[in-house]
Write a protein that holds these residues in place. Structure first.
Motif: not given
Length: 282
Positions: A93-120
Motif C-alpha cells: 500500500f505504501g508503494i501504491l500511494d507513491i506510484r499513484v501520486r506520480e501517475v496523477l502528476a504525470r497525467m496532469g503535466h506529462p512533461g513536468k520536472w519535479v524537485t525532490y528532497e534527496i533524502d525523500e
C-alpha cells in the motif's frame, strides 16, 4: 500505467497466498476481483485516472475484507505468518500511494520536472527495496553493506547526488523508470549478486546508471530488448509479474526528454544501463 499493473499483480498474489495460509484461497476473492478490475482498466486513460483518484477506497475495501476474514480466525491474529502478510500488504500500500501520486502528476503535466528532497527520494527507493524483500517471503534479503552480505543476499549500492545540494529535479515519470530498471536488475540477478545504481545532476545533465551482476543479454539481442514486449532468449524461462517492457519505457522516456541511453552487457556477467537527459534550459 504498467507500474500500477505490476503492483496490482503483486497485491493479487499476496492475497492469494494469504488466503492459502488461512486454508481457503477464496477468502479474499472480493479484493482480488477488485484488483483484477483495476488491472484491466489501466489500459484506458480515463478509467485509470478514476481508479488512481479513488485509491483510498480500494485500500479501504481490501482492509475491510481482511478484517472480516480475520474475525473468522481470531486465534490467527498474532500468528507470525499472518502478521507477515499484513506487513507485506501495508508495504505494498505504501508503494501504491507513491506510484499513484506520480501517475496523477504525470497525467496532469506529462512533461513536468519535479524537485525532490534527496533524502525523500532515497527513502522512496528504500521502501521499494523493502517491499521487494518482503515479497520474497524470506527467499533472499537486501543489504546495503557488502560486509554483511550472505549467500542469499543482494547487495545494493544506491546513491543520489546533485549540484543543487539537498534537492534534485527530475522528470515526473523518471522515478518510475529508475524503479523499473532497478527491479529488472534484481529480477535477472541471482541471490548473492550485487546491484549498483546512482542518480546525479551535474547542472547540465541528469545521469542515471544501474549495473548488475546478473544473466546479461546476448550481444546480438541488445538492440532488440528495447522493443515492446521483447525479452532476451536467455531469460525466456524466467517467470515474472511485469509486463516485459521496462527497458522499452526507459528508452522512450529518454527520447521524450531528448536524452541518450546506452546498454552494455555480457551474457553471464551482467548488464549496465546508462541514461543521460539534458536539464531544461541547460
Amino acid at each position: 500505467m504498467h507500474s500500477l499493473l505490476n503492483i496490482m499483480n503483486v497485491l493479487i498474489a499476496e492475497l492469494h497466498f494469504f488466503g492459502h495460509e488461512l486454508g481457503d484461497d477464496t477468502l479474499f476473492q472480493d479484493s482480488i476481483d477488485h484488483c483484477y478490475t483495476i488491472a484491466e482498466a489501466l489500459g484506458d486513460r480515463q478509467e485509470a485516472l478514476h481508479y488512481a483518484q479513488s485509491i483510498d477506497a480500494t485500500k479501504g475495501l481490501i482492509r475491510d475484507n481482511i478484517r472480516k476474514v480475520l474475525d473468522q480466525f481470531p486465534d490467527k491474529r498474532r500468528d507470525p505468518e499472518v502478521e507477515g502478510f499484513l506487513n507485506n500488504i501495508n508495504s505494498i500500500f505504501g508503494i501504491l500511494d507513491i506510484r499513484v501520486r506520480e501517475v496523477l502528476a504525470r497525467m496532469g503535466h506529462p512533461g513536468k520536472w519535479v524537485t525532490y528532497e534527496i533524502d525523500e527520494l532515497t527513502n522512496n527507493f528504500i521502501q521499494v527495496f523493502t517491499a521487494i524483500e518482503l515479497n520474497s517471503k524470506g527467499r533472499y534479503h537486501i543489504v546495503y553493506n557488502i560486509a554483511s552480505q550472505a549467500a542469499i543476499d543482494y547487495y545494493v549500492d544506491f546513491k543520489i547526488t546533485s549540484v543543487d545540494g539537498n534537492t534534485i529535479t527530475i522528470p515526473a515519470v523518471f522515478q518510475d523508470v529508475m524503479r523499473d530498471l532497478i527491479a529488472n536488475a534484481r529480477k535477472y540477478t541471482p541471490p548473492g549478486g550485487s546491484i549498483r545504481a546512482g542518480l546525479h545532476d551535474d547542472g547540465t545533465h541528469l545521469r542515471f546508471v544501474v549495473e548488475d551482476t546478473g544473466r546479461g543479454i546476448p550481444e546480438d539481442q541488445i538492440e532488440a530488448v528495447v522493443q515492446f514486449g521483447e525479452r532476451a532468449t536467455n531469460v525466456l524461462n524466467k517467470t515474472t509479474m511485469g509486463g516485459g517492457f521496462g527497458l522499452t519505457k526507459a528508452y522512450f522516456v529518454t527520447r521524450q526528454f531528448q536524452g541518450r541511453m546506452w546498454i552494455e552487457s555480457e551474457e553471464g556477467v551482467g548488464t549496465k544501463v546508462s541514461i543521460e537527459i539534458p536539464r531544461p534550459g541547460a
